[in-house]
Design an enzyme around this catalytic site. Sequence first.
Site, mmCIF file in Angstrom:
data_model
loop_
_atom_site.group_PDB
_atom_site.id
_atom_site.type_symbol
_atom_site.label_atom_id
_atom_site.label_comp_id
_atom_site.label_asym_id
_atom_site.label_seq_id
_atom_site.Cartn_x
_atom_site.Cartn_y
_atom_site.Cartn_z
ATOM 1 N N ASP A 141 -78.454 -5.603 51.762
ATOM 2 C CA ASP A 141 -79.839 -4.403 51.436
ATOM 3 C C ASP A 141 -78.563 -3.330 51.646
ATOM 4 O OD1 ASP A 141 -81.617 -6.053 50.027
ATOM 5 O OD2 ASP A 141 -83.048 -5.724 52.092
ATOM 6 N N ASP A 176 -79.488 0.765 55.816
ATOM 7 C CA ASP A 176 -81.215 -0.025 55.853
ATOM 8 C C ASP A 176 -81.730 -0.054 57.411
ATOM 9 O OD1 ASP A 176 -83.348 -1.678 53.973
ATOM 10 O OD2 ASP A 176 -82.639 -3.481 55.411
ATOM 11 N N HIS A 231 -81.173 -8.083 55.675
ATOM 12 C CA HIS A 231 -80.485 -6.602 55.943
ATOM 13 C C HIS A 231 -79.441 -5.150 56.358
ATOM 14 C CE1 HIS A 231 -84.564 -6.791 57.763
ATOM 15 N NE2 HIS A 231 -84.190 -8.201 58.610
ATOM 16 N N GLU A 277 -81.382 -35.818 66.664
ATOM 17 C CA GLU A 277 -82.078 -35.471 64.808
ATOM 18 C C GLU A 277 -82.984 -34.085 65.547
ATOM 19 O OE1 GLU A 277 -82.035 -36.316 62.151
ATOM 20 O OE2 GLU A 277 -81.917 -38.787 62.531
ATOM 21 N N ASP A 326 -81.510 3.735 52.560
ATOM 22 C CA ASP A 326 -82.780 3.126 51.999
ATOM 23 C C ASP A 326 -83.973 4.471 50.899
ATOM 24 O OD1 ASP A 326 -85.109 1.553 51.176
ATOM 25 O OD2 ASP A 326 -85.541 1.119 52.673
#
Length: 422
Positions: free
Chosen positions: A403, A266, A400, A135, A321
């Site tokens: 973008d 970016d 990132h 798990e 950006d």
Amino acid sequence: MKKVRLSEKFTPHFLEVWRTVKAAQHLKYVLKGGRGSAKSTHIAMWIILLMMMMPITFLVIRRVYNTVEQSVFEQLKEAIDMLEVGHLWKVSKSPLRLTYIPRGNSIIFRGGDDVQKIKSIKASKFPVAGMWIEELAEFKTEEEVSVIEKSVLRAELPPGCRYIFFYSYNPPKRKQSWVNKVFNSSFLPANTFVDHSTYLQNPFLSKAFIEEAEEVKRRNELKYRHEYLGEALGSGVVPFENLQIEEGIITDAEVARFDNIRQGLDFGYGPDPLAFVRWHYDKRKNRIYAIDELVDHKVSLKRTADFVRKNKYESARIIADSSEPRSIDALKLEHGINRIEGAKKGPDSVEHGERWLDELDAIVIDPLRTPNIAREFENIDYQTDKNGDPIPRLEDKDNHTIDATRYAFERDMKKGGVSLWG
């Protein structure tokens, strides 16, 4: 002495995985998948066999120790019975321990909630060389697991022994879960073998189990795909179904011919990395190809400019950006990156950019060339509302390079009839 045929104990799928385990080409064996695949059953049997083959101690872990006795301890006892070797094993409950009588080496049990007890394990005669974390997704971070791994990976082992780690889990629904991001990636370390299995590969299941699975499939296909097929569905809607991610899918010869270049940047500050991306746009085929990237934390503007110049990327436009105009000016005026400009953002520019990428016929990524682009595009998911339903905007984290890619194709999005101003 009675001989046990492993082909009668293992499913055909896991018989092949066992051959991989015996070949000793990897350190880590990660078994993930849906309910009923028998991954934990097989790991338990493999541990019993390995303990009988090698003079080592095996450490078995669950995130919380009080779950050990009724799960992995019972699973290993069952494996001993399935392999018909009960006469060779001693079962102890205080503390929990399974001992191979002919040699004296043992399987020991710990909880990840007390790492100090793991660090303090001493087994001078039979080194702790094997580990199974069951798990795995119960652990909150990859770092928690890394601490445990380092506690086991210590000295060189004597001849006839080797380190071998097993991990098993049902993939969480969230794509952003760390186990999904690490082990669903196209870019895996060479020492790691990952196997995905489902109940469809298990011929030993009861008729009742199969009927229940089919009923869930009929009532709720997304639940079926997550629980029984082990798919990390995230919000239930895949953001980029047009992804083509494969090692070697983009050749050096193709890169040399790529001439319709798009570049985006970016800026990264604090915990966020800087991301520079370089793509080729095949308008005729409506495809984009990831060529190169620079993705790292605390990257100076000088290092960014040096990377661009070193690779002779300065002749192509870079769209960055626009929320960092001073950084753009500095790259242009102080570092000589003249063809850089800010992206023209509007109120719906993010959604429009993501939609444009989603409507391409293909986003082609070679994880050997651009591992960060591959990872982000693979793992990104849609945001959800308070009811858990997806909304048409990607999660604003670990995005990132995505973008930067939106910035890179800004002009193409407008030409294609999609306005960044909405």
